[in-house]
Design a protein around this motif. Structure first.
Motif, PDB file in Angstrom:
ATOM      1  N   GLY A   4      80.000  92.044   2.740  1.00 26.72           N
ATOM      2  CA  GLY A   4      80.989  90.978   2.811  1.00 26.72           C
ATOM      3  C   GLY A   4      80.471  89.665   2.283  1.00 26.72           C
ATOM      4  N   LYS A   5      79.161  89.412   2.532  1.00 22.34           N
ATOM      5  CA  LYS A   5      78.563  88.151   2.105  1.00 22.34           C
ATOM      6  C   LYS A   5      78.610  87.989   0.588  1.00 22.34           C
ATOM      7  N   VAL A   6      78.557  89.100  -0.114  1.00 19.43           N
ATOM      8  CA  VAL A   6      78.492  89.023  -1.574  1.00 19.43           C
ATOM      9  C   VAL A   6      79.779  88.459  -2.132  1.00 19.43           C
ATOM     10  N   THR A   7      80.890  89.083  -1.775  1.00 23.76           N
ATOM     11  CA  THR A   7      82.162  88.672  -2.357  1.00 23.76           C
ATOM     12  C   THR A   7      82.539  87.272  -1.864  1.00 23.76           C
ATOM     13  N   GLU A   8      82.194  86.960  -0.602  1.00 23.78           N
ATOM     14  CA  GLU A   8      82.529  85.631  -0.093  1.00 23.78           C
ATOM     15  C   GLU A   8      81.662  84.567  -0.769  1.00 23.78           C
ATOM     16  N   GLY A   9      80.349  84.868  -0.874  1.00 26.10           N
ATOM     17  CA  GLY A   9      79.416  83.835  -1.287  1.00 26.10           C
ATOM     18  C   GLY A   9      79.346  83.633  -2.790  1.00 26.10           C
ATOM     19  N   GLN A  10      79.333  84.690  -3.560  1.00 34.15           N
ATOM     20  CA  GLN A  10      79.062  84.527  -4.978  1.00 34.15           C
ATOM     21  C   GLN A  10      80.176  85.074  -5.869  1.00 34.15           C
ATOM     22  N   GLY A  11      81.117  85.750  -5.302  1.00 36.85           N
ATOM     23  CA  GLY A  11      82.207  86.275  -6.111  1.00 36.85           C
ATOM     24  C   GLY A  11      81.777  87.358  -7.077  1.00 36.85           C
ATOM     25  N   LEU A  12      80.635  87.988  -6.801  1.00 32.12           N
ATOM     26  CA  LEU A  12      80.134  89.042  -7.677  1.00 32.12           C
ATOM     27  C   LEU A  12      80.811  90.362  -7.333  1.00 32.12           C
ATOM     28  N   SER A  13      81.223  91.090  -8.353  1.00 34.39           N
ATOM     29  CA  SER A  13      81.801  92.407  -8.123  1.00 34.39           C
ATOM     30  C   SER A  13      80.788  93.453  -8.568  1.00 34.39           C
ATOM     31  N   TRP A  14      80.354  94.279  -7.630  1.00 31.96           N
ATOM     32  CA  TRP A  14      79.331  95.274  -7.928  1.00 31.96           C
ATOM     33  C   TRP A  14      79.911  96.680  -8.102  1.00 31.96           C
ATOM     34  N   GLU A  15      81.144  96.869  -7.723  1.00 29.38           N
ATOM     35  CA  GLU A  15      81.754  98.200  -7.744  1.00 29.38           C
ATOM     36  C   GLU A  15      81.729  98.767  -9.162  1.00 29.38           C
ATOM     37  N   GLY A  16      81.034  99.903  -9.327  1.00 32.28           N
ATOM     38  CA  GLY A  16      80.989 100.573 -10.613  1.00 32.28           C
ATOM     39  C   GLY A  16      80.088  99.934 -11.653  1.00 32.28           C
ATOM     40  N   LYS A  17      79.359  98.876 -11.271  1.00 32.70           N
ATOM     41  CA  LYS A  17      78.471  98.193 -12.218  1.00 32.70           C
ATOM     42  C   LYS A  17      77.199  99.027 -12.418  1.00 32.70           C
ATOM     43  N   GLU A 110      65.709  86.907  -7.122  1.00 31.96           N
ATOM     44  CA  GLU A 110      66.943  86.463  -7.777  1.00 31.96           C
ATOM     45  C   GLU A 110      68.151  87.204  -7.195  1.00 31.96           C
ATOM     46  N   LEU A 111      68.000  88.505  -6.985  1.00 29.57           N
ATOM     47  CA  LEU A 111      69.085  89.290  -6.388  1.00 29.57           C
ATOM     48  C   LEU A 111      69.439  88.742  -5.003  1.00 29.57           C
ATOM     49  N   ALA A 112      68.418  88.470  -4.202  1.00 35.60           N
ATOM     50  CA  ALA A 112      68.661  87.926  -2.856  1.00 35.60           C
ATOM     51  C   ALA A 112      69.388  86.590  -2.946  1.00 35.60           C
ATOM     52  N   TRP A 113      68.975  85.744  -3.881  1.00 34.52           N
ATOM     53  CA  TRP A 113      69.618  84.432  -4.035  1.00 34.52           C
ATOM     54  C   TRP A 113      71.094  84.590  -4.412  1.00 34.52           C
ATOM     55  N   ARG A 114      71.390  85.532  -5.305  1.00 34.89           N
ATOM     56  CA  ARG A 114      72.776  85.745  -5.750  1.00 34.89           C
ATOM     57  C   ARG A 114      73.636  86.354  -4.646  1.00 34.89           C
ATOM     58  N   LEU A 115      72.998  87.047  -3.694  1.00 31.21           N
ATOM     59  CA  LEU A 115      73.754  87.707  -2.633  1.00 31.21           C
ATOM     60  C   LEU A 115      73.947  86.837  -1.398  1.00 31.21           C
ATOM     61  N   ARG A 116      73.405  85.629  -1.423  1.00 31.61           N
ATOM     62  CA  ARG A 116      73.556  84.733  -0.267  1.00 31.61           C
ATOM     63  C   ARG A 116      75.028  84.397  -0.038  1.00 31.61           C
ATOM     64  N   GLY A 117      75.375  84.257   1.218  1.00 35.55           N
ATOM     65  CA  GLY A 117      76.739  83.884   1.573  1.00 35.55           C
ATOM     66  C   GLY A 117      76.954  82.383   1.472  1.00 35.55           C
ATOM     67  N   PRO A 118      78.194  81.926   1.685  1.00 39.17           N
ATOM     68  CA  PRO A 118      78.517  80.495   1.527  1.00 39.17           C
ATOM     69  C   PRO A 118      77.818  79.617   2.557  1.00 39.17           C
ATOM     70  N   ASP A 119      77.495  80.185   3.726  1.00 37.39           N
ATOM     71  CA  ASP A 119      76.841  79.401   4.779  1.00 37.39           C
ATOM     72  C   ASP A 119      75.372  79.799   4.935  1.00 37.39           C
ATOM     73  N   ALA A 120      74.785  80.297   3.859  1.00 40.25           N
ATOM     74  CA  ALA A 120      73.408  80.806   3.930  1.00 40.25           C
ATOM     75  C   ALA A 120      72.419  79.686   4.229  1.00 40.25           C
ATOM     76  N   ALA A 121      71.325  80.051   4.881  1.00 42.01           N
ATOM     77  CA  ALA A 121      70.260  79.105   5.193  1.00 42.01           C
ATOM     78  C   ALA A 121      69.613  78.589   3.918  1.00 42.01           C
ATOM     79  N   PRO A 122      69.346  77.287   3.830  1.00 38.87           N
ATOM     80  CA  PRO A 122      68.603  76.771   2.685  1.00 38.87           C
ATOM     81  C   PRO A 122      67.163  77.268   2.690  1.00 38.87           C
ATOM     82  N   TRP A 123      66.520  77.185   1.520  1.00 36.87           N
ATOM     83  CA  TRP A 123      65.149  77.659   1.373  1.00 36.87           C
ATOM     84  C   TRP A 123      64.191  76.483   1.218  1.00 36.87           C
ATOM     85  N   LEU A 124      63.096  76.508   1.962  1.00 34.53           N
ATOM     86  CA  LEU A 124      61.940  75.653   1.726  1.00 34.53           C
ATOM     87  C   LEU A 124      60.899  76.557   1.077  1.00 34.53           C
ATOM     88  N   ALA A 125      60.551  76.292  -0.177  1.00 36.18           N
ATOM     89  CA  ALA A 125      59.813  77.266  -0.982  1.00 36.18           C
ATOM     90  C   ALA A 125      58.390  76.796  -1.267  1.00 36.18           C
TER      91      ALA A 125
END
Length: 477
Positions: A4-17, A110-125
Motif C-alpha cells: 500500500g505504501k508504494v502506490t500511496e507514496g510514490q505512485g509507482l506501478s509494479w504490476e507486470g513490470k 534506491e529501491l527502499a527510497w522509492r518505496l517510502r510512503g508519504p509519511d515516511a521517517a526522514p533519514w539522517l545519513a
C-alpha cells in the motif's frame, strides 16, 4: 511488508513490470521478494552457481521468481529496470548492456527510497571511509535518548528495505551508506548527512579516488537542514561546496579543536555546540564530556561529534546527546580493551582493515607494539608508518602482504625492532601476541590494528579479533 505504501507514496506501478535483480545475498533476496510481492515479474541473475546459490534459488523459485545461475552478464529479455546488490561493480557487462538498452539501474537503497510512503521517517545519513557504523550507532542512541522512535539501518546489517516496509513506525532513521550503495542511489535525499572522512579505499571498485569521492559526496545531494563535514579533512568540506542542496541547508563542521561558529568541537574536555544555538557568534552549548565517549580515542570523539551534529540538526536537546553517548556500547573489535597483562594494555582493533583506520588507532596511544598485516588490497604504507613511527616500540607482522609494511618500516622507522612471522596456521596469532609481549614493557600498548583485510588467514575481521583476544587471555592465564 505491504504494498500500500508504494502506490500511496510514490505512485509507482509494479504490476507486470519486468525487473531484473542482480545478485543473490543479503540485499538481492529481500529485493526480489519485495518486488515479486508488489506484482513485478522478477528475474534474478547471479554469477555463482554453487550449492548455496542453488538452495537460495530454489527458495525464490518456489515463490514464482525466475532465477538464472552462472550468468550475471546477460540482460534478460524485456528488462525494464535492474535492481542490483551493492557489491556488483559498475563495469559489469550486465550494466553496460543496460545502458545501451536505456534501462535504469537502482541499488537496494534506491529501491527502499522509492518505496517510502508519504509519511515516511526522514533519514539522517552517514558515510565515510572509516567510522560509519560506530557513528550511526551513536546517532541512534542519541535519538532514542531524545525520545524518538528510530533504528540504525543500511550498510550496518539491518536492511533499509525492511525498515521502510516493516510494520514499525519510526520518527527518524539513522542510515549508514557505503560508497557502493550511494553509487546506485541517485534519488536519495537525506534530512541531513555527514561524510566523516575520505581516504583511498575500494579503488578497484570505483576506478579512481575521484570517482570514490564523488560517490561519497552523493550523500549531500538535496539535504534539507545540515551537511556535516570534518574540519580536519578538507575533502569532505569540498564535497559540501559541490553539493546541490535545498535552500537554507547549512554547512556544519566538527573538529577536535575549539569550534568556530557553525561548528561542534571540544573545549577543556567538553564537547560543545556552536552551530545549533542562538547567537552562535558568542554562545556555545555544552553537550557532553570526553569521558562520556566510549572509548575516548580521538577518532571516536570525532565520531561522537558527527553523530551529535546530525542529532542536533534534527532538534534533539543537548541532554540527549550526553545520555545517548553514555548509553552507547561499541561493537566488538573496534579499539576494544582486551586485558592488562604485566602492566601492558592489549587493544583489539581488528576492524582497522585499511591504513586510514589504522592511522587513527595508532594515534590514540603513545608507546605501541603494533601487530599488523594481512591483505593490503592495493594499499601502500609509507604515509602510515611515517606518521606513526615515533609511537612504535616494536612491530609484529603477519599475513600475506606483510612485506609491504616491512619495507615501509625499513624506510621510515629503521630503528624499530620488527618480527616477521611467516606462519598462517591457527597458532599464528598466539605466536604474534607472544612476540608482542616480548617486545613490550610496562606502560606500553599492544595494538592489533592490521591496516589490512583478514581473509588471507581468517574468515573475517571478527575471527581475527577473536583469535587475538583468545591469545591475550592465554597470556594472562
Amino acid at each position: 511488508m505491504g504494498s500500500g505504501k508504494v502506490t500511496e507514496g510514490q505512485g509507482l506501478s509494479w504490476e507486470g513490470k519486468h525487473v531484473t535483480v542482480a545478485g543473490l545475498g543479503v540485499s538481492g533476496i529481500p529485493a526480489a521478494k519485495v518486488l515479486h510481492g508488489l506484482g513485478a515479474l522478477v528475474t534474478v541473475v547471479n554469477d555463482g552457481d554453487d550449492e548455496r546459490s542453488r538452495a537460495q534459488a530454489a527458495d525464490l523459485e518456489a515463490l514464482g521468481i525466475t532465477v538464472r545461475l552462472g550468468d550475471g552478464a546477460t540482460l534478460p529479455d524485456g528488462t525494464e529496470l535492474i535492481v542490483t546488490t551493492p557489491g556488483w561493480k559498475p563495469d559489469k557487462p550486465l550494466f553496460t548492456a543496460a545502458r545501451e538498452a536505456g534501462v535504469e539501474v537502482w541499488g537496494d537503497v534506491e529501491l527502499a527510497w522509492r518505496l517510502r510512503g508519504p509519511d515516511a521517517a526522514p533519514w539522517l545519513a552517514v558515510t565515510g571511509t572509516n567510522g560509519k557504523t560506530t557513528t550511526v550507532q551513536m546517532l541512534a542512541s542519541i535519538l532514542k535518548a531524545g525520545g524518538l522512535r528510530t533504528a540504525a539501518v543500511g550498510n550496518i546489517g539491518v536492511s533499509v528495505l525492511d525498515a521502510v516496509l516493516g510494520d514499525e513506525q519510526y520518527d527518524v532513521l539513522a542510515v549508514e551508506l557505503s560508497s557502493y550503495q550511494l553509487h546506485w542511489a541517485p534519488s536519495v535525499r537525506a534530512h541531513s548527512a555527514v561524510v566523516l572522512n575520505l581516504a583511498p579505499d575500494h579503488l578497484d571498485w570505483h576506478g579512481s579516488m575521484e570517482a570514490y569521492a564523488a560517490d561519497k559526496g552523493r550523500i549531500y545531494e538535496g539535504n534539507r537542514v545540515a551537511c556535516v563535514y570534518n574540519v580536519a579533512d578538507k575533502a569532505t568540506e569540498d564535497l559540501v561546496r559541490e553539493a546541490d542542496v535545498e535552500e537554507g541547508c547549512r554547512a556544519i563542521g566538527f573538529t577536535l579543536g575549539s569550534p568556530g561558529p557553525s561548528q561542534l568541537g571540544v573545549v577543556d574536555g567538553i564537547l560543545v555546540d556552536r552551530a545549533f544555538v542562538e547567537d552562535r557568534q558568542r554562545n556555545a552549548q555544552e553537550l557532553a564530556e570526553i569521558s562520556d565517549v566510549n572509548p575516548p580515542a580521538p577518532h571516536n570523539i570525532a565520531n561522537a561529534l558527527a553523530a551529535a551534529a546530525l542529532a542536533r540538526a534534527f532538534g534533539v536537546p543537548a541532554k540527549a546527546v550526553r545520555d545517548g553517548l553514555r548509553a552507547f556500547t561499541p561493537d566488538a573489535h573496534r579499539i576494544a580493551h582486551v586485558a592488562d597483562v604485566d602492566g601492558v594494555v592489549y587493544i583489539d582493533d581488528s576492524k582497522a582493515t585499511n591504513t586510514h583506520a589504522a592511522e587513527a588507532s595508532l594515534a590514540a596511544y603513545e608507546s605501541i607494539v603494533w601487530i599488523a598485516g594481512g591483505l593490503a588490497k592495493g594499499a601502500t604504507f609509507d604515509e602510515l608508518v611515517a606518521k606513526s613511527a615515533k609511537r612504535l616500540r616494536g612491530v609484529v607482522l603477519i599475513g600475506a602482504d606483510r612485506a609491504l609494511i616491512r619495507e615501509a618500516l625499513a624506510r621510515h622507522a629503521p630503528e624499530v625492532p620488527v618480527v616477521d612471522l611467516a606462519r598462517t596456521d591457527t597458532g599464528a596469532m598466539l605466536a604474534a601476541v607472544q612476540e608482542a609481549q616480548r617486545l613490550a614493557a610496562a606502560g606500553d600498548t599492544v595494538l592489533l590494528a592490521p591496516a589490512c583485510a583478514s581473509m588471507d588467514m581468517f574468515a573475517n575481521y571478527n575471527k581475527r579479533g577473536d583469535a587475538f583476544a583468545q591469545a591475550v587471555r592465554e597470556l594472562g592465564a
